[in-house]
Every structure is written in structure tokens, then in C-alpha cells.
Design an enzyme around this catalytic site. Structure first.
Site, PDB file in Angstrom:
ATOM      1  N   LYS A 220      10.929 -18.571 -88.219  1.00 40.77           N
ATOM      2  CA  LYS A 220       9.785 -19.328 -87.703  1.00 40.77           C
ATOM      3  C   LYS A 220      10.150 -20.102 -86.444  1.00 40.77           C
ATOM      4  O   LYS A 220      11.307 -20.430 -86.198  1.00 40.77           O
ATOM      5  CB  LYS A 220       9.213 -20.225 -88.788  1.00 40.77           C
ATOM      6  CG  LYS A 220       8.529 -19.346 -89.845  1.00 40.77           C
ATOM      7  CD  LYS A 220       7.448 -20.010 -90.613  1.00 40.77           C
ATOM      8  CE  LYS A 220       6.676 -18.928 -91.381  1.00 40.77           C
ATOM      9  NZ  LYS A 220       5.954 -19.463 -92.519  1.00 40.77           N
ATOM     10  N   ARG A 254      10.499 -16.203 -99.095  1.00 35.18           N
ATOM     11  CA  ARG A 254       9.850 -15.102 -98.365  1.00 35.18           C
ATOM     12  C   ARG A 254      10.624 -14.901 -97.058  1.00 35.18           C
ATOM     13  O   ARG A 254      10.608 -15.769 -96.196  1.00 35.18           O
ATOM     14  CB  ARG A 254       8.388 -15.482 -98.094  1.00 35.18           C
ATOM     15  CG  ARG A 254       7.583 -14.421 -97.370  1.00 35.18           C
ATOM     16  CD  ARG A 254       6.176 -14.917 -97.081  1.00 35.18           C
ATOM     17  NE  ARG A 254       5.390 -13.896 -96.438  1.00 35.18           N
ATOM     18  CZ  ARG A 254       5.395 -13.669 -95.128  1.00 35.18           C
ATOM     19  NH1 ARG A 254       6.138 -14.404 -94.322  1.00 35.18           N
ATOM     20  NH2 ARG A 254       4.651 -12.697 -94.617  1.00 35.18           N
TER      21      ARG A 254
HETATM   22  N1  HH2 Z   1       4.229 -17.062 -93.374  1.00 33.60           N
HETATM   23  C1  HH2 Z   1       3.705 -16.008 -92.691  1.00 33.60           C
HETATM   24  C2  HH2 Z   1       2.832 -15.123 -93.332  1.00 33.60           C
HETATM   25  N2  HH2 Z   1       2.527 -15.273 -94.646  1.00 33.60           N
HETATM   26  N3  HH2 Z   1       2.752 -16.453 -96.688  1.00 33.60           N
HETATM   27  C3  HH2 Z   1       3.261 -17.470 -97.373  1.00 33.60           C
HETATM   28  N4  HH2 Z   1       2.959 -17.624 -98.682  1.00 33.60           N
HETATM   29  N5  HH2 Z   1       4.104 -18.386 -96.792  1.00 33.60           N
HETATM   30  C4  HH2 Z   1       4.453 -18.309 -95.483  1.00 33.60           C
HETATM   31  O1  HH2 Z   1       5.213 -19.185 -94.987  1.00 33.60           O
HETATM   32  C5  HH2 Z   1       3.924 -17.213 -94.704  1.00 33.60           C
HETATM   33  C6  HH2 Z   1       3.050 -16.296 -95.354  1.00 33.60           C
HETATM   34  C7  HH2 Z   1       4.064 -15.804 -91.265  1.00 33.60           C
HETATM   35  O2  HH2 Z   1       5.207 -15.009 -91.139  1.00 33.60           O
HETATM   36  P1  HH2 Z   1       5.246 -13.418 -90.781  1.00 33.60           P
HETATM   37  O3  HH2 Z   1       4.692 -12.591 -91.883  1.00 33.60           O
HETATM   38  O4  HH2 Z   1       6.633 -13.085 -90.416  1.00 33.60           O
HETATM   39  O5  HH2 Z   1       4.393 -13.267 -89.480  1.00 33.60           O
HETATM   40  P2  HH2 Z   1       2.900 -12.816 -89.232  1.00 33.60           P
HETATM   41  O6  HH2 Z   1       1.998 -13.705 -89.973  1.00 33.60           O
HETATM   42  O7  HH2 Z   1       2.757 -12.956 -87.742  1.00 33.60           O
HETATM   43  O8  HH2 Z   1       2.756 -11.426 -89.717  1.00 33.60           O
END
Ligand code: HH2
Length: 274
Positions: A220, A254
């Protein structure tokens, strides 16, 4: 503590690793890499081989400033991946805010609904209550389009905790069994670095809600200032933060970097078993 999801009974006696499978062209750290379904499926299998306990499959980016996608687009991205991985041996989670996607993903084999909007969309509580999937209720201030513009709290820890307590109560009132509910403070979702650090520092407070605690710290932007070497140099800081979160009571981590997180957790487990 256990999390009930579909026919799985996940023991949370040790921290579990949720590997991220983003089927999106624009996710903030791995956008575009696994956009194609077959590559996403291969990536998911690799994460299982690396030691993932759960896979979280998402078809809509929630990075700051991300544009929403239609339900059709999201379904076209995630359904083939869920179908192909449903017999891969680990529980699958669908990362979505849309009730229509929740229902179709659960039919295709997902057993966890991971909702960054904590089932606040119209119809989401009913969609989640209809099956026996677990739910992850996450805190976010604002929406992905605007959340990082001016996050503001008078006391971030107690406000996030109060929000999650209210959403747990709403989920139970909608008929979702407490054993199927996990909570997540939502690192980076409408939060400055100071807010994120306050939440990580006081993660123990969330144990009072008596639900499994999931955290998403992986790669992040809060780690930007910890390395001057660019996006992928956020990984070491992410692993350190995951470990610190596990020490402070996180049950599910995660992460993008499953193998490295697994190694770090092995050090913690060895230390604690002595
Ligand atoms: N962070 C992201 C997406 N989903 N779900 C939960 N429960 N907690 C989190 O901290 C969280 C989440 C963002 O990360 P990422 O999937 O890598 O990126 P993107 O949303 O751009 O696909």
C-alpha cells in the site's frame, strides 16, 4: 476462533494468508499483469503452491482514484477465474461491493464475500445472507474515487471500531451468523499515514468486537515513504507490517507476496513455540 465459510471451518489458531488475485487492468500494484483469465488462474495456482490458505479474487480496482466498472465487466473478469479455481483446494473469496456479483460468485464457488463497503450497497446484506458464505466487513471513509483527498477523524481508532461494530450488528440482524463475519479496519481507505499507523499500533482494540480480524497492508502507498526505491520496493515494508499485525492479533493477512509472508510467519511461529 474459527471462520465458517461455505463448508469450510477455518481455524484461526495461526494467522492465515489470503493471496490476492486481481483480474483488473488497473490495480495499483499489479494492475494489468493478471488481467487475462488464464493468467489469473495460473497466478492463483502459484499462490496456493506458495502457501496461500485463501484466494481473494477481484475484478474491480479500489485504488485511490479508480473508476468503477459495470457489473457485466466485473462478472466477465471474475467468474471464469472462480470456476477454474473452485476445485483448487482452498476457499475462494470474491472482492466486490456489488450484490449481483456476490450472488453469481457464490454460485460459481466463492465461499467468502470480501466487501470494502461493508455490505452497505442496496441489497448487499440480503445477497450475503442468502447463502452460507462468510463476509468481510471493511471500513472505508468516502469512496475509492475521493477517499484520499482529505481523510479526517477526531479519533480514528474509536471511529473505525464503532463503524465495524455497527456493521457487524447490521449483518447479524440481516441473518448472517456471527461465525461467518470477519472485520477489517481498511488500511489506506480514506486514511493518512498517521491514521494507518494509529490503527496498526492499536490493532488489539479490535479483538473486543469478537470477530476474526483481517488486514490488508500489502504494497500500500502508506509504505511509499519507507523506501525511496519505487513501487515494488514496498514489499519488505509490507512483510514487516504483516508480521507486526499478526503479532497484534490479525487472523487473516491479505497479501500479494504469499511465499515471503509465509516465511516471515514461520519465524514468528518458531519464536512463539519456544
Ligand atoms: N485492499 C484492497 C482491495 N481489497 N479488501 C480488504 N478486505 N482489505 C483491504 O485492505 C483491501 C481489500 C486494495 O488492494 P489491491 O487489491 O492490491 O488493489 P486494487 O484494489 O487496486 O485491486
Amino acid at each position: 476462533m474459527e471462520l465458517h465459510c461455505g463448508t469450510y471451518r477455518l481455524s484461526l489458531a495461526r494467522p492465515l494468508i489470503m493471496g490476492i488475485v486481481n483480474v483488473t487492468p488497473d490495480s495499483f500494484s499489479d494492475g494489468g499483469k493478471f488481467h487475462d483469465a488464464s493468467r489469473a488462474i495460473e497466478h492463483g495456482k502459484q499462490l496456493i503452491a506458495d502457501g496461500a490458505d485463501i484466494l481473494d479474487i477481484g475484478g474491480e480496482s479500489s485504488r485511490p482514484g479508480a473508476e468503477p466498472v459495470t457489473e457485466e465487466t466485473e462478472l466477465r473478469r471474475v467468474l471464469p477465474v472462480i470456476e477454474a479455481l473452485s476445485a483448487a483446494g482452498v476457499p475462494l473469496s470474491i472482492d466486490t461491493v456489488k450484490p449481483g456479483v456476490m450472488r453469481r460468485a457464490v454460485c460459481a464457488g466463492a465461499v467468502i464475500i470480501n466487501d470494502i463497503a461493508a455490505l452497505q450497497a442496496r441489497g448487499a446484506l440480503d445477497a450475503a445472507a442468502a447463502g452460507n458464505a462468510a463476509v468481510v466487513l471493511m471500513h472505508m471513509q468516502g469512496t475509492p474515487a475521493s477517499m484520499q483527498q482529505a481523510p479526517h477523524y477526531s479519533d480514528v481508532v474509536s471511529e473505525v471500531k464503532a463503524f465495524l461494530a455497527a456493521r457487524v450488528a447490521a449483518a447479524i440482524a440481516a441473518g448472517i451468523d456471527r461465525k461467518r463475519i470477519a472485520i477489517d479496519p481498511g488500511f489506506g481507505f480514506g486514511k493518512t499515514l498517521e491514521h494507518n499507523l494509529a490503527l496498526l499500533r492499536r490493532l488489539d482494540v479490535f479483538a473486543e468486537l469478537d470477530c476474526p480480524l483481517l488486514v490488508g497492508l500489502s504494497r500500500k502507498s502508506m509504505f511509499k515513504g519507507f523506501s525511496s526505491r519505487g513501487m515494488h520496493q514496498r514489499v519488505p515494508a509490507s512483510i514487516a507490517a504483516a508480521l507486526l499485525a499478526a503479532q497484534r492479533g490479525a487472523h487473516i493477512l491479505r497479501v500479494h507476496d504469499v511465499a515471503a509472508t509465509r516465511d516471515a510467519l514461520a519465524v514468528l511461529a518458531a519464536l512463539e513455540s519456544g
